[in-house]
Design a protein around this motif. Sequence first.
Motif, short mmCIF file in Angstrom:
data_model
loop_
_atom_site.label_atom_id
_atom_site.label_comp_id
_atom_site.label_asym_id
_atom_site.label_seq_id
_atom_site.Cartn_x
_atom_site.Cartn_y
_atom_site.Cartn_z
N GLN A 158 0.84 -1.20 0.00
CA GLN A 158 0.00 0.00 0.00
C GLN A 158 0.87 1.25 0.00
N PHE A 159 2.04 1.15 0.64
CA PHE A 159 3.04 2.22 0.66
C PHE A 159 4.35 1.60 1.13
N LYS A 160 5.44 2.36 1.06
CA LYS A 160 6.75 1.86 1.46
C LYS A 160 7.10 2.25 2.89
N LYS A 161 6.53 3.35 3.35
CA LYS A 161 6.82 3.83 4.71
C LYS A 161 5.61 4.60 5.22
N VAL A 162 5.36 4.49 6.53
CA VAL A 162 4.32 5.30 7.15
C VAL A 162 4.82 5.73 8.53
N VAL A 163 4.50 6.95 8.93
CA VAL A 163 4.89 7.46 10.24
C VAL A 163 3.65 7.44 11.14
N LEU A 164 3.72 6.63 12.19
CA LEU A 164 2.59 6.46 13.09
C LEU A 164 2.90 7.08 14.44
N THR A 186 16.60 22.87 2.41
CA THR A 186 15.79 21.99 3.22
C THR A 186 16.66 20.84 3.70
N ILE A 187 16.09 19.93 4.46
CA ILE A 187 16.84 18.78 4.94
C ILE A 187 15.98 17.53 4.84
N ALA A 188 16.64 16.40 4.80
CA ALA A 188 15.98 15.11 4.99
C ALA A 188 16.45 14.58 6.35
N LEU A 189 15.49 14.29 7.22
CA LEU A 189 15.83 13.86 8.58
C LEU A 189 14.99 12.64 8.92
N ALA A 190 15.65 11.57 9.28
CA ALA A 190 14.93 10.35 9.66
C ALA A 190 15.90 9.45 10.42
N GLY A 191 15.39 8.30 10.86
CA GLY A 191 16.21 7.42 11.68
C GLY A 191 16.31 7.98 13.09
N ASP A 213 20.18 -1.13 8.87
CA ASP A 213 19.57 -1.04 7.54
C ASP A 213 18.21 -0.36 7.60
N LYS A 214 17.44 -0.61 8.67
CA LYS A 214 16.10 -0.03 8.78
C LYS A 214 16.17 1.49 8.79
N GLU A 215 17.07 2.06 9.61
CA GLU A 215 17.18 3.52 9.72
C GLU A 215 17.74 4.13 8.44
N VAL A 216 18.73 3.49 7.84
CA VAL A 216 19.34 4.00 6.61
C VAL A 216 18.31 4.02 5.48
N THR A 217 17.54 2.94 5.37
CA THR A 217 16.51 2.86 4.34
C THR A 217 15.44 3.93 4.56
N GLU A 218 15.03 4.09 5.80
CA GLU A 218 14.01 5.08 6.13
C GLU A 218 14.46 6.48 5.74
N GLN A 219 15.71 6.80 6.05
CA GLN A 219 16.22 8.12 5.74
C GLN A 219 16.35 8.33 4.23
N CYS A 278 6.83 7.54 15.03
CA CYS A 278 7.92 6.67 14.61
C CYS A 278 7.74 6.30 13.14
N GLY A 279 8.84 6.30 12.41
CA GLY A 279 8.81 5.90 11.02
C GLY A 279 8.77 4.38 10.90
N ILE A 280 7.76 3.87 10.20
CA ILE A 280 7.55 2.43 10.10
C ILE A 280 7.90 1.97 8.68
N THR A 281 8.77 0.96 8.60
CA THR A 281 9.10 0.31 7.34
C THR A 281 8.85 -1.19 7.50
N LYS A 282 9.10 -1.93 6.44
CA LYS A 282 8.86 -3.38 6.48
C LYS A 282 9.73 -4.08 7.52
#
Length: 357
Positions: A113-119, A177-182, A196-202, A331-335
């Motif tokens: 349905q999507f690749k990432k969702v922030v819940l 601007t910035i990209a901030l995640a993990g 890998d989860k944090e790197v992929t998310e970012q 929190c950023g949610i990935t697979k």
Amino acid sequence: MKQLLDKVKNQFAENLPFVVYCKPNSDTIKGLFQLDANLYSVENFNEKGFVFASFDGNQICLIPEKYSEKVSFGFDEKDFFFPEKEFNSPEKSAKNKFETLVSEGIQAIKKEQFKKVVLSRKEIINLTDFDLGTVFEKLVQLYPTTFVYCFFHPKLGMWMGATPEQLVQSQNKNIKTIALAGTKKSTGAEVVTWGDKEVTEQQFVTDYIVKKLENIANEVLVSKPYSIQAGSIWHIKTDISGVLNSDSNLQQVVCLLHPTPAVCGFPKENSKAFILKNEKYNRSFYTGYLGELNSGLETNSDCSDLFVNLRCMQIEFGEEQVAKAHLYMGCGITKDSIPEKEWEESVNKSMTMKKAL
């Protein structure tokens, strides 16, 4: 600082809108003290003042410069004693509810349905002897590398926060601007190792922003990812800049970027729909954006400096110094997410505001 805080308390006592804020790595606190109680809105992003916008984009409110007193105060860093205050742990039902939500997000990702969702979730803390000035000063002293603010409007309530994430900065046609995640809790080590989860998310966040900006800007430059600390939390950050095309403007930039994958997900439309359907509460201004809009407070030319409203809380006032703090954590949610780990991350993030309380 005392002169500023006295002014804040007087404005609040008169039930008039105001905002005071300190930009990252600054030794100056600025403020706008509105002269009336009207609720103004942003119509075309040509207005001047301080903007405060909701997550869903339905409210883009403004404290206008032309109807406000502008102030600026310098301050000195000082040693603050922060006694360890015990807060009750969130109820087990809250933990179970959030982990169930995360599990549903992971399943939706696996169904493509999507690749990432922030819940996100909300936690309410009862406060006694709440002092607005003390809490704001603590936030400024605790988190000097973030955008610290206190915003009040009688029709919107009071919000305070210390956000590490910039949405966009613009001056003339130049934008940053910035990209901030993990997210990782600080252990005192100077070197952070990311999984890998944090790197992929970012990387999701970075790719999304760059793709969007390339539609309206040229000379888009992207830095290498690097680790940055905000309080007791580490993040992965990438700097992005560009020059807007002649027919592009700030309103287009904001509409393209907000909400970013760092607070919503990717693709944006699908993840946002999942959030609105499944979180079961109203984020309101949490994960919205705020900051200077076409402000000349700092330079001779107009400059906009907008931030994402993270690490924030809404203060609900009762009788006789009794108040409630509504804390928001996401929190950023990935697979590759693990529900229990995401719960722990949300608890760590809650400490950003709790430490100031």
